[in-house]
Scaffold this active site. Structure first.
Site, PDB file in Angstrom:
ATOM      1  N   CYS A 283       0.797  -1.235   0.000  1.00 41.12           N
ATOM      2  CA  CYS A 283       0.000   0.000   0.000  1.00 41.12           C
ATOM      3  C   CYS A 283       0.825   1.279   0.000  1.00 41.12           C
ATOM      4  CB  CYS A 283      -0.953  -0.007   1.178  1.00 41.12           C
ATOM      5  SG  CYS A 283      -2.006  -1.466   1.184  1.00 41.12           S
ATOM      6  N   ARG A 350       5.258  -8.576   0.272  1.00 35.11           N
ATOM      7  CA  ARG A 350       5.300  -7.634  -0.850  1.00 35.11           C
ATOM      8  C   ARG A 350       6.061  -6.359  -0.463  1.00 35.11           C
ATOM      9  NH1 ARG A 350      -0.935  -7.568  -2.386  1.00 35.11           N
ATOM     10  NH2 ARG A 350      -1.062  -7.970  -0.144  1.00 35.11           N
TER      11      ARG A 350
HETATM   12  C1  UGA Z   1      -1.373   0.916   5.300  1.00 33.32           C
HETATM   13  C2  UGA Z   1      -2.118   1.989   6.105  1.00 33.32           C
HETATM   14  O1  UGA Z   1      -1.541   2.110   7.393  1.00 33.32           O
HETATM   15  C3  UGA Z   1      -3.602   1.628   6.244  1.00 33.32           C
HETATM   16  O2  UGA Z   1      -4.292   2.665   6.924  1.00 33.32           O
HETATM   17  C4  UGA Z   1      -4.195   1.430   4.855  1.00 33.32           C
HETATM   18  O3  UGA Z   1      -5.555   1.039   4.913  1.00 33.32           O
HETATM   19  C5  UGA Z   1      -3.418   0.352   4.137  1.00 33.32           C
HETATM   20  O4  UGA Z   1      -2.028   0.742   4.053  1.00 33.32           O
HETATM   21  C6  UGA Z   1      -4.017   0.196   2.749  1.00 33.32           C
HETATM   22  O5  UGA Z   1      -3.914   1.133   1.953  1.00 33.32           O
HETATM   23  O6  UGA Z   1      -4.692  -0.804   2.486  1.00 33.32           O
HETATM   24  P1  UGA Z   1      -0.341  -1.494   5.841  1.00 33.32           P
HETATM   25  O7  UGA Z   1       0.328  -1.383   4.521  1.00 33.32           O
HETATM   26  O8  UGA Z   1      -1.057  -2.740   6.180  1.00 33.32           O
HETATM   27  O9  UGA Z   1      -1.395  -0.290   6.049  1.00 33.32           O
HETATM   28  O10 UGA Z   1       0.788  -1.340   6.951  1.00 33.32           O
HETATM   29  P2  UGA Z   1       1.349  -0.193   7.905  1.00 33.32           P
HETATM   30  O11 UGA Z   1       1.115  -0.579   9.293  1.00 33.32           O
HETATM   31  O12 UGA Z   1       0.876   1.145   7.494  1.00 33.32           O
HETATM   32  O13 UGA Z   1       2.922  -0.295   7.623  1.00 33.32           O
HETATM   33  C7  UGA Z   1       3.462   0.004   6.345  1.00 33.32           C
HETATM   34  C8  UGA Z   1       4.958  -0.040   6.395  1.00 33.32           C
HETATM   35  O14 UGA Z   1       5.476   1.064   7.130  1.00 33.32           O
HETATM   36  C9  UGA Z   1       5.552  -1.290   7.055  1.00 33.32           C
HETATM   37  O15 UGA Z   1       6.666  -1.733   6.313  1.00 33.32           O
HETATM   38  C10 UGA Z   1       5.996  -0.804   8.427  1.00 33.32           C
HETATM   39  O16 UGA Z   1       7.060  -1.553   8.957  1.00 33.32           O
HETATM   40  C11 UGA Z   1       6.414   0.610   8.096  1.00 33.32           C
HETATM   41  N1  UGA Z   1       6.370   1.530   9.250  1.00 33.32           N
HETATM   42  C12 UGA Z   1       5.187   1.805   9.854  1.00 33.32           C
HETATM   43  C13 UGA Z   1       7.546   2.134   9.678  1.00 33.32           C
HETATM   44  O17 UGA Z   1       8.633   1.911   9.107  1.00 33.32           O
HETATM   45  N2  UGA Z   1       7.481   3.015  10.733  1.00 33.32           N
HETATM   46  C14 UGA Z   1       6.313   3.301  11.351  1.00 33.32           C
HETATM   47  O18 UGA Z   1       6.338   4.110  12.300  1.00 33.32           O
HETATM   48  C15 UGA Z   1       5.147   2.683  10.912  1.00 33.32           C
END
Ligand code: UGA
Length: 462
Positions: A283, A350
């Site tokens: 995403c 992914r």
């Molecule tokens: C993300 C959004 O957070 C959701 O709100 C949205 O609905 C979703 O995409 C989507 O479009 O369907 P997601 O991809 O499941 O959700 O995961 P996240 O928790 O957002 O994490 C994304 C990435 O950012 C991960 O690799 C995580 O490790 C990284 N991340 C997250 C960081 O490096 N630092 C942070 O503080 C938070």
């Protein structure tokens, strides 16, 4: 009704009432990926009769047997309960699923090409099938992440293919995170409904009212834009944290405390401020690219989005250089990589930064041994053909010169560091690429610890 209450009603909709007091809808959900399945199971949990359909017959057969195609906490239990209650069904086609349904959610994939251009093939295909089998008055709600104006595309297709059936069209973006998607669905921060027809908007308000979340009703273009803007903002925040971590490393400051120090300001907040290897998944990277593409196409210069992407893209290689600075030549060095999924609590790899990192280490000649609690070994082997997949973290660390924590699975925070130390080579180093470990415990086992933007000085105790 007081004026304040009237204003609240207009902005946020009615207050929460129990699921059971609401009218039951007959709903179909097209697409059984993360979004589709979570939506279907949770709407059934809220008391609606839901049929999820997908053209992938194997997937549907296994879901009919109760096996989900991916790991997602709580989903299996909710889906199993609702199947048993008779509220959740699966079908292999629109023809089977749509008769007798009043609302259909489209939750299909919208892949982007390297330029960020989104491919709407699956959305169009879903709309064509809905035009063929949907009943008059069916409300078609798009949940897939789609470029602005996609609701218009769907509406045009439906009106052309089934002009007599007066379908409604709405956009209802989702904000579910993998790993906590069921909780996110049932306890949302907000509901966004994009709809140009007030009756359809009210029907969706009513559907979500039991969740008691603030509800924002907009036109369809705005709702579509909100989804991209939200993911892009989260990505910007993460890239800012990562860039700050680099500055902190060179200043000798502790980035975790800097982020805490600014995050306590309510205008800034502390969420999505964890520095590390960068953001991955299906995403954030894709949506940032797609929004930048849309902006460029409409004549704007997406300078911030481009910068966030660039900061993110270089994270894994930057971390490999850092390992090289500490260990020297990596050729033949044993390196354990803990975590392969793009984030904890999912088996999804992914765009995983952990895979980019492990792949880059292997390309430098390192002997990479990997472990992940949920990603199946076959998937790891496909993504990292040169790495050895291990059954537990201790086996991955055997003979290793260093360990890299690449995905912060909770189980890694409680490892027995003395056991790890005993398994490793001389002068062992722990690279905590997610700042998820307690540095003191690692050091107390005789392992050198390096985090991200964490200064070498011991923190002053609170
Ligand atoms: C993300 C959004 O957070 C959701 O709100 C949205 O609905 C979703 O995409 C989507 O479009 O369907 P997601 O991809 O499941 O959700 O995961 P996240 O928790 O957002 O994490 C994304 C990435 O950012 C991960 O690799 C995580 O490790 C990284 N991340 C997250 C960081 O490096 N630092 C942070 O503080 C938070």
């Amino acid at each position: 009704m007081t004026r304040r209450f009237a204003v609240r009603q207009a902005r946020f909709g009615p207050r929460r009432v129990g699921y059971k007091e609401r009218a039951m809808e007959r709903i179909a959900v097209c697409g059984s990926g993360y979004v589709g399945l979570v939506t279907a199971a949770c709407l059934a949990h809220m008391g609606h009769d839901v049929c999820a359909y997908d053209n992938d017959a194997t997937k549907i057969r296994s879901m009919q047997r109760g096996a989900l195609p991916f790991f997602e906490p709580r989903l299996e239990a909710v889906a199993a309960r609702e199947r048993k209650n008779g509220r959740l069904h699966f079908a292999g086609s629109a023809r089977e699923a749509l008769p007798g349904r009043g609302i259909v959610f489209i939750a299909v994939g919208t892949p982007v090409d390297p330029s960020g251009d989104a491919d709407l093939t699956y959305v169009r295909q879903a709309a064509r099938e809905i035009a063929q089998y949907g009943e008059p008055g069916l409300l078609v709600v798009n949940k897939s992440t789609v470029p602005v104006e996609t609701a218009d595309v769907v509406m045009r297709l439906l009106s052309r293919l089934a002009p007599q059936r007066a379908f409604g069209v709405a956009s209802n973006p989702e904000f579910l995170r993998e790993g906590s998607a069921v909780d996110d669905f049932l306890h949302p921060d907000r509901i966004v409904i994009g709809c140009d027809d007030s009756t359809a908007a009210q029907r969706l308000r009513d559907l979500y009212a039991p969740l008691g979340a603030p509800t924002l009703v907009t036109d369809t273009h705005t709702a579509e834009a909100i989804k991209y803007a939200a993911n892009a903002f989260l990505a910007l925040k993460i890239s800012y944290a990562n860039e700050l971590a680099d500055y902190c490393e060179s200043f000798g400051a502790a980035v975790d405390r800097v982020l805490e120090g600014i995050g306590l300001d309510r205008r800034i907040g502390r969420e999505y401020f964890r520095p590390g290897l960068g953001f991955g998944g299906s995403c954030l990277p894709k949506d940032l690219l797609a929004l930048a593409h849309m902006a460029r196409k409409s004549g704007s210069e997406p300078a911030l989005l481009d910068a966030a992407l660039a900061v993110n893209a270089r994270r894994p290689a930057q971390f490999v250089r850092r390992i090289e600075r500490t260990l020297g030549d990596l050729d033949g060095a044993g390196v354990a990589v803990l975590g392969v999924a793009f984030k904890p609590l999912t088996d999804d790899t992914r765009e995983s930064p952990a895979i980019a990192l492990a792949g880059a280490l292997a390309a430098k000649g390192a002997e990479v041994r990997v472990h992940d609690p949920e990603v199946p070994a076959a998937a790891v082997r496909r993504a990292l053909p040169r790495a050895l997949v291990c059954r537990n973290p201790y086996a991955a660390c055997a003979g290793a010169r260093c360990v890299v924590l690449a995905t912060e699975w909770p189980v890694y925070a409680t490892l027995d560091w003395h056991r790890i130390r005993a398994a490793m080579d001389a002068e062992p180093v722990m690279f905590d690429a997610r700042n998820a470990l307690d540095a003191a415990s690692v050091r107390s086992a005789g392992i050198r610890y390096e985090g991200v933007g964490r200064c070498a000085r011991e923190p002053v105790s609170a």
